[in-house]
Write a protein that holds these residues in place. Structure first.
Motif, mmCIF file in Angstrom:
data_model
loop_
_atom_site.group_PDB
_atom_site.id
_atom_site.type_symbol
_atom_site.label_atom_id
_atom_site.label_comp_id
_atom_site.label_asym_id
_atom_site.label_seq_id
_atom_site.Cartn_x
_atom_site.Cartn_y
_atom_site.Cartn_z
ATOM 1 N N ILE A 1 2.783 -2.159 10.886
ATOM 2 C CA ILE A 1 2.485 -1.807 12.268
ATOM 3 C C ILE A 1 1.397 -2.747 12.776
ATOM 4 O O ILE A 1 0.427 -3.011 12.085
ATOM 5 C CB ILE A 1 2.018 -0.339 12.376
ATOM 6 C CG1 ILE A 1 3.144 0.577 11.916
ATOM 7 C CG2 ILE A 1 1.587 -0.001 13.782
ATOM 8 C CD1 ILE A 1 2.779 2.038 11.911
ATOM 9 N N GLY A 2 1.575 -3.281 13.972
ATOM 10 C CA GLY A 2 0.711 -4.344 14.483
ATOM 11 C C GLY A 2 -0.668 -3.877 14.902
ATOM 12 O O GLY A 2 -0.839 -2.794 15.428
ATOM 13 N N ASP A 3 -1.659 -4.711 14.641
ATOM 14 C CA ASP A 3 -3.053 -4.440 14.987
ATOM 15 C C ASP A 3 -3.338 -5.055 16.354
ATOM 16 O O ASP A 3 -3.434 -6.280 16.483
ATOM 17 C CB ASP A 3 -3.957 -5.050 13.916
ATOM 18 C CG ASP A 3 -5.428 -4.817 14.192
ATOM 19 O OD1 ASP A 3 -5.743 -3.950 15.029
ATOM 20 O OD2 ASP A 3 -6.262 -5.500 13.572
ATOM 21 N N HIS A 4 -3.472 -4.220 17.374
ATOM 22 C CA HIS A 4 -3.677 -4.703 18.735
ATOM 23 C C HIS A 4 -4.779 -3.914 19.432
ATOM 24 O O HIS A 4 -5.031 -2.751 19.114
ATOM 25 C CB HIS A 4 -2.402 -4.568 19.570
ATOM 26 C CG HIS A 4 -1.234 -5.285 18.994
ATOM 27 N ND1 HIS A 4 -1.132 -6.656 18.969
ATOM 28 C CD2 HIS A 4 -0.095 -4.823 18.410
ATOM 29 C CE1 HIS A 4 0.001 -7.005 18.394
ATOM 30 N NE2 HIS A 4 0.646 -5.913 18.046
ATOM 31 N N ILE A 5 -5.402 -4.564 20.405
ATOM 32 C CA ILE A 5 -6.228 -3.879 21.390
ATOM 33 C C ILE A 5 -5.579 -4.120 22.745
ATOM 34 O O ILE A 5 -4.898 -5.119 22.952
ATOM 35 C CB ILE A 5 -7.686 -4.396 21.390
ATOM 36 C CG1 ILE A 5 -7.713 -5.913 21.583
ATOM 37 C CG2 ILE A 5 -8.412 -3.981 20.133
ATOM 38 C CD1 ILE A 5 -9.098 -6.477 21.876
ATOM 39 N N GLY A 6 -5.756 -3.172 23.667
ATOM 40 C CA GLY A 6 -5.183 -3.358 24.990
ATOM 41 C C GLY A 6 -3.740 -2.917 25.082
ATOM 42 O O GLY A 6 -3.266 -2.072 24.321
ATOM 43 N N ALA A 7 -3.011 -3.527 26.016
ATOM 44 C CA ALA A 7 -1.680 -3.055 26.404
ATOM 45 C C ALA A 7 -0.574 -3.706 25.596
ATOM 46 O O ALA A 7 0.247 -4.487 26.118
ATOM 47 C CB ALA A 7 -1.472 -3.306 27.899
ATOM 48 N N LYS A 8 -0.516 -3.412 24.308
ATOM 49 C CA LYS A 8 0.584 -3.907 23.487
ATOM 50 C C LYS A 8 0.792 -3.028 22.268
ATOM 51 O O LYS A 8 -0.164 -2.486 21.707
ATOM 52 C CB LYS A 8 0.336 -5.343 23.034
ATOM 53 C CG LYS A 8 1.516 -5.895 22.229
ATOM 54 C CD LYS A 8 1.329 -7.337 21.845
ATOM 55 C CE LYS A 8 2.555 -7.815 21.070
ATOM 56 N NZ LYS A 8 2.410 -9.203 20.615
ATOM 57 N N GLU A 9 2.059 -2.903 21.859
ATOM 58 C CA GLU A 9 2.435 -2.270 20.606
ATOM 59 C C GLU A 9 3.459 -3.179 19.935
ATOM 60 O O GLU A 9 4.231 -3.860 20.608
ATOM 61 C CB GLU A 9 3.061 -0.885 20.854
ATOM 62 C CG GLU A 9 2.131 0.103 21.561
ATOM 63 C CD GLU A 9 2.845 1.388 21.940
ATOM 64 O OE1 GLU A 9 4.097 1.414 21.845
ATOM 65 O OE2 GLU A 9 2.171 2.350 22.339
ATOM 66 N N SER A 10 3.469 -3.195 18.607
ATOM 67 C CA SER A 10 4.482 -3.987 17.906
ATOM 68 C C SER A 10 4.712 -3.424 16.511
ATOM 69 O O SER A 10 3.872 -2.691 15.985
ATOM 70 C CB SER A 10 4.073 -5.465 17.815
ATOM 71 O OG SER A 10 2.997 -5.630 16.926
#
Length: 277
Positions: A119-128
């Motif tokens: 599962i992707g490590d993001h901040i802000g407006a994103k999922e992956s």
């Protein structure tokens, strides 16, 4: 428009948006740099959805900001290649698993087995989200990717698949001075095809195909091109290390090209406030 509709994006801990604590000085996130994309590539990409004069104007706007030293703050940031949260299949978010269902079934029929879900490590407006598989000959990786992020018409949800094999050219000779060490075949959305010219590495024999081609035809294309090369099989433990090494190499290339840049602590705090909903 986003530069992460391409196979060089690093697998992160997707599906979840991270709240970045302002005091986390060691948190490192990277943002896309739109104005680093070659001018002609960007214009060709944009003119698929807007008139050519407007596409030229938008591209010039970002170039002028760059010349003036005004950075565009991305809507999201992504962690590096080693920041992925590895999870069991049952812990994967339902959205990517639903989008991948047909592909996973086809890959199973072809003899691929799963090495890792993440599962992707993001901040802000994103999922992956990501899934890495290895074929029965233990020579070729299949990478499934899923993204959810802001687009021109609101929130967009995309998927792509990439086949990748470590190779040596038969006969030991290359058409260029740079040895080919990887063979890659990627299936991407039609809207992202125009952007992929900017993501061709000289040491990778690359083919980008539209999603309408389908997984089976993409695999056939990959296998036919493999006839020009010799390959090497990997044990399961070695395969993960090889895959991570390839991913790190691509990530470093994207950084060197300027398509990604490390975000400042101030930018991280600002971007962390963004949300998809």
């Amino acid at each position: 428009m986003n530069a992460e509709g391409n196979p060089w994006a690093a697998p992160g801990r997707s599906g979840r948006q991270r709240e970045c604590e302002p005091g986390q000085a060691n948190a490192r996130y990277y943002g896309e740099v739109i104005d680093a994309i070659p001018f002609g590539t960007m214009v060709r990409f944009l003119k698929k959805t807007i008139p050519l004069p407007i596409a030229i104007g938008v591209t010039l706007y970002f170039r002028v900001r760059k010349w003036l030293g005004i950075s565009v703050i991305p809507a999201y940031g992504s962690g590096g290649p080693d920041n992925g949260e590895v999870v069991e299949r049952q812990s994967m978010p339902p959205r990517p698993m639903s989008r991948w269902a047909a592909w996973l079934e086809q890959l199973d029929d072809l003899g691929f087995t799963v090495l890792r879900f993440s599962i992707g490590d993001h901040i802000g407006a994103k999922e992956s989200a990501w899934a890495i598989l290895l074929d029965s000959d233990r020579t070729t990786f299949a990478t499934l990717q899923w993204f959810r992020m802001p687009g021109a018409d609101g929130i967009e949800e995309r998927r792509l698949i990439e086949f990748n094999t470590v190779v040596n050219r038969r006969g030991g000779r290359n058409a260029t001075s740079v040895p080919t060490t990887e063979l890659m075949t990627a299936v991407v959305s039609e809207s992202d095809l125009g952007l992929q010219d900017a993501f061709v590495l000289d040491y990778i024999d690359t083919a980008y195909l539209p999603e309408s081609v389908g997984l089976m035809k993409a695999w056939k294309n990959h296998v036919e091109r493999l006839a020009n090369y010799t390959t090497r099989s990997h044990s399961e433990d070695e395969a993960i290390r090889v895959y991570d090494r390839l991913t790190q190499g691509r990530f470093d290339w994207v950084l060197d090209k300027g398509y990604l840049r490390e975000l400042t602590p101030k930018e991280i705090r600002l971007i962390a406030k963004n949300r998809l909903e």
